[in-house]
Design a protein around this motif. Structure first.
Motif, PDB file in Angstrom:
ATOM      1  N   ALA A   2      -2.134  -5.971   6.404  1.00  0.00           N
ATOM      2  CA  ALA A   2      -0.744  -5.539   6.297  1.00  0.00           C
ATOM      3  C   ALA A   2       0.227  -6.709   6.443  1.00  0.00           C
ATOM      4  CB  ALA A   2      -0.459  -4.501   7.382  1.00  0.00           C
ATOM      5  N   ALA A  90       1.062  -1.537   4.351  1.00  0.00           N
ATOM      6  CA  ALA A  90      -0.386  -1.504   4.523  1.00  0.00           C
ATOM      7  C   ALA A  90      -1.084  -1.568   3.170  1.00  0.00           C
ATOM      8  CB  ALA A  90      -0.788  -0.231   5.265  1.00  0.00           C
ATOM      9  N   ALA A  96      -2.835   2.275   6.870  1.00  0.00           N
ATOM     10  CA  ALA A  96      -1.535   2.828   7.274  1.00  0.00           C
ATOM     11  C   ALA A  96      -1.718   3.831   8.409  1.00  0.00           C
ATOM     12  CB  ALA A  96      -0.845   3.482   6.079  1.00  0.00           C
ATOM     13  N   VAL A 135       5.926   2.536   8.533  1.00  0.00           N
ATOM     14  CA  VAL A 135       4.628   2.197   7.948  1.00  0.00           C
ATOM     15  C   VAL A 135       4.627   2.741   6.533  1.00  0.00           C
ATOM     16  CG1 VAL A 135       2.134   2.507   8.081  1.00  0.00           C
ATOM     17  CG2 VAL A 135       3.457   2.184  10.180  1.00  0.00           C
ATOM     18  N   ASN A 136       4.260   1.902   5.574  1.00  0.00           N
ATOM     19  CA  ASN A 136       4.312   2.255   4.165  1.00  0.00           C
ATOM     20  C   ASN A 136       3.052   1.778   3.455  1.00  0.00           C
ATOM     21  OD1 ASN A 136       6.268   3.012   1.801  1.00  0.00           O
ATOM     22  ND2 ASN A 136       5.266   1.123   1.152  1.00  0.00           N
ATOM     23  N   HIS A 137       2.536   2.641   2.601  1.00  0.00           N
ATOM     24  CA  HIS A 137       1.493   2.240   1.646  1.00  0.00           C
ATOM     25  C   HIS A 137       1.912   2.799   0.298  1.00  0.00           C
ATOM     26  CE1 HIS A 137      -2.183   1.476  -0.468  1.00  0.00           C
ATOM     27  NE2 HIS A 137      -2.320   2.756  -0.723  1.00  0.00           N
TER      28      HIS A 137
END
Length: 143
Positions: A2, A90, A96, A135-137
């Motif tokens: 990440a 992530a 994530a 938090v991002n994917h």
């Protein structure tokens, strides 16, 4: 692994701030999305339509500065000095989830980790030490 980028919130002057940052750092806006361009945009007051939903500015080769406008019409408030989050991008949904669950343990979840209308697996929380995180994917988009 990440990567972490600062995410700023503004009281309606994100565009002005980011044009200033661009004049100092150089680089290009990678994203500039206005609220009027989202599913919820039509329900917002006219003065909020052109506000920034999300903007990102490349700084150097590996860093992003990101931000949005906080809209009172959406029930959100902003306190200057408390308007910075760390955004983790992530590499997978699994990463994530692991990072979200680990960092949010003992903290306060403000948006559960979930698939979003903008094509991401995303969530927000404040950790037990008062630090705000996102938090991002980015999910695969159908072609």
């Amino acid at each position: 692994m990440a990567s972490i980028h600062p995410y700023l919130n503004f009281k309606g002057n994100t565009e002005e701030a980011f044009n200033f940052y661009k004049s100092v750092f150089g680089g290009e806006f990678l994203t500039l999305q206005r609220f009027k361009d989202t599913d919820q945009g039509a329900s917002l007051p006219p003065q909020d339509q052109d506000k920034i939903m999300h903007i990102s500015l490349a700084i150097g080769q590996d860093s992003l500065l990101m931000a949005n406008d906080v809209l009172e019409s959406m029930g959100h408030t902003l306190t200057v000095g408390d308007n910075v989050s760390l955004s983790i991008n992530a590499d997978s949904e699994e990463e994530a989830t692991r990072l979200f669950n680990g960092l949010s343990a003992g903290g306060t979840v403000t948006m559960p980790l979930q698939k979003t209308f903008w094509g991401a697996y995303f969530g927000m929380f404040t950790d037990p030490f008062g630090i705000k995180w996102m938090v991002n994917h980015d999910l695969e988009q159908p072609e």
